[in-house]
Design a protein around this motif. Structure first.
Motif, short mmCIF file in Angstrom:
data_model
loop_
_atom_site.label_atom_id
_atom_site.label_comp_id
_atom_site.label_asym_id
_atom_site.label_seq_id
_atom_site.Cartn_x
_atom_site.Cartn_y
_atom_site.Cartn_z
N MET A 1 7.12 6.74 -1.02
CA MET A 1 6.29 7.98 -1.08
C MET A 1 4.70 7.18 -1.50
SD MET A 1 8.19 9.65 -4.61
CE MET A 1 9.29 8.48 -4.73
N LYS A 2 3.58 8.24 -0.86
CA LYS A 2 2.39 7.55 -1.24
C LYS A 2 1.58 8.68 -1.90
CE LYS A 2 -1.25 4.99 1.14
NZ LYS A 2 -1.82 4.49 2.49
N PHE A 3 0.75 8.33 -2.88
CA PHE A 3 -0.02 9.38 -3.56
C PHE A 3 -1.56 8.94 -3.43
CE2 PHE A 3 3.95 9.25 -5.18
CZ PHE A 3 4.62 10.45 -5.39
N SER A 4 -2.43 9.90 -3.42
CA SER A 4 -3.79 9.59 -3.60
C SER A 4 -4.07 9.98 -4.82
CB SER A 4 -4.43 10.68 -2.66
OG SER A 4 -6.08 10.61 -2.91
N VAL A 5 -4.96 8.63 -5.37
CA VAL A 5 -5.51 8.76 -6.85
C VAL A 5 -7.05 8.57 -6.78
CG1 VAL A 5 -4.98 7.94 -9.48
CG2 VAL A 5 -3.16 8.17 -7.59
N ALA B 1 11.71 1.08 -10.18
CA ALA B 1 10.66 1.60 -9.16
C ALA B 1 9.88 0.22 -8.68
CB ALA B 1 9.42 2.66 -9.67
N ALA B 2 9.56 0.35 -7.33
CA ALA B 2 8.55 -0.70 -6.67
C ALA B 2 7.19 0.24 -6.75
CB ALA B 2 9.18 -1.14 -5.33
N VAL B 3 6.10 -0.47 -7.17
CA VAL B 3 5.02 0.37 -7.37
C VAL B 3 3.92 -0.51 -6.91
CG1 VAL B 3 2.77 1.45 -8.87
CG2 VAL B 3 5.59 1.53 -9.25
N GLU C 1 -9.12 0.07 -2.88
CA GLU C 1 -9.78 0.19 -1.81
C GLU C 1 -9.57 1.71 -1.33
OE1 GLU C 1 -10.57 -1.46 2.59
OE2 GLU C 1 -10.55 -3.14 0.92
N THR C 2 -8.33 1.89 -1.11
CA THR C 2 -8.06 3.25 -0.36
C THR C 2 -7.68 4.20 -1.94
OG1 THR C 2 -5.76 2.89 -0.44
CG2 THR C 2 -7.27 2.51 1.52
N ARG C 3 -7.60 3.76 -3.03
CA ARG C 3 -7.55 4.38 -4.13
C ARG C 3 -5.96 5.19 -4.01
NH1 ARG C 3 -12.77 6.00 -7.36
NH2 ARG C 3 -13.94 4.24 -6.86
N SER C 4 -4.92 4.46 -3.48
CA SER C 4 -3.80 4.96 -3.51
C SER C 4 -2.77 4.29 -4.08
CB SER C 4 -3.46 4.99 -1.87
OG SER C 4 -3.32 3.56 -1.35
N VAL C 5 -1.32 4.96 -4.26
CA VAL C 5 -0.25 4.38 -4.80
C VAL C 5 0.88 4.63 -4.21
CG1 VAL C 5 1.13 4.38 -7.10
CG2 VAL C 5 -1.40 4.69 -7.23
N SER C 6 1.73 3.50 -3.67
CA SER C 6 2.98 3.64 -2.94
C SER C 6 3.97 3.45 -4.01
CB SER C 6 2.91 2.61 -1.82
OG SER C 6 1.72 3.05 -0.96
N VAL C 7 5.16 4.25 -4.12
CA VAL C 7 6.26 3.93 -4.95
C VAL C 7 7.52 4.19 -4.16
CG1 VAL C 7 7.08 5.12 -6.94
CG2 VAL C 7 4.77 5.28 -6.81
N ASP C 8 8.21 3.24 -4.34
CA ASP C 8 9.71 3.35 -3.92
C ASP C 8 10.52 3.65 -4.91
OD1 ASP C 8 11.96 3.10 -2.60
OD2 ASP C 8 11.76 1.01 -1.99
N SER C 9 11.11 4.81 -5.26
CA SER C 9 11.71 5.10 -6.54
C SER C 9 13.06 6.15 -6.12
CB SER C 9 10.83 5.62 -7.52
OG SER C 9 11.49 6.06 -8.47
N ILE C 10 13.88 6.08 -7.09
CA ILE C 10 15.17 7.16 -7.04
C ILE C 10 14.54 8.41 -7.68
CG2 ILE C 10 16.98 5.40 -7.21
CD1 ILE C 10 17.10 6.19 -10.19
N GLY D 1 -2.93 9.87 -17.34
CA GLY D 1 -4.24 10.29 -17.33
C GLY D 1 -5.05 10.57 -16.06
N TYR D 2 -4.38 10.66 -14.93
CA TYR D 2 -4.91 10.43 -13.62
C TYR D 2 -4.64 11.66 -12.82
CZ TYR D 2 -6.22 5.94 -14.93
OH TYR D 2 -6.59 4.85 -15.71
N ASP D 3 -5.44 12.29 -11.95
CA ASP D 3 -5.14 13.48 -11.22
C ASP D 3 -4.59 12.97 -9.80
OD1 ASP D 3 -6.10 15.68 -12.82
OD2 ASP D 3 -7.97 15.40 -12.20
N ALA D 4 -3.61 13.36 -9.08
CA ALA D 4 -2.95 12.60 -7.82
C ALA D 4 -2.51 13.94 -7.09
CB ALA D 4 -2.07 11.63 -8.40
N LYS D 5 -2.19 13.54 -5.84
CA LYS D 5 -1.68 14.42 -4.97
C LYS D 5 -0.88 13.31 -4.03
CE LYS D 5 -5.64 14.87 -1.87
NZ LYS D 5 -6.64 15.87 -1.21
N LEU D 6 0.01 14.08 -3.42
CA LEU D 6 0.91 13.48 -2.47
C LEU D 6 0.18 13.24 -1.14
CD1 LEU D 6 3.88 12.48 -2.31
CD2 LEU D 6 4.74 14.66 -1.34
N ALA D 7 -0.15 12.13 -0.71
CA ALA D 7 -0.83 11.73 0.64
C ALA D 7 -0.01 12.04 1.81
CB ALA D 7 -1.27 10.18 0.44
#
Length: 64
Positions: free
Chosen positions: A1-5, A28-30, A35-44, A58-64
């Motif tokens: 899953m990928k998130f925009s932060v 979890a693999a984070v 550069e794109t201000r994104s976080v990709s996570v492989d997690s259960i 402390g960060y606002d994020a949304k599912l990308a």
């Protein structure tokens, strides 16, 4: 899953986010990309829990 932060801007930000996610799922693999201000996570964890972990850091994020 990928998130925009949008507020993630430095290595301290990425470390805080990764620490918060791994507190909920140590296996979890984070991957962060400043550069794109994104976080990709492989997690259960469901995406809502990962989103909450990013918010807890402390960060606002949304599912990308």
């Amino acid at each position: 899953m990928k998130f925009s932060v949008p507020e993630m801007s430095c290595s301290h930000c990425t470390a805080s986010i990764e620490k918060s996610i791994k507190a909920k799922d140590p296996a979890a693999a984070v991957s962060t990309d400043l550069e794109t201000r994104s976080v990709s996570v492989d997690s259960i964890l469901p995406s809502a829990d990962v989103l909450q972990a990013i918010t807890d850091a402390g960060y606002d994020a949304k599912l990308a």
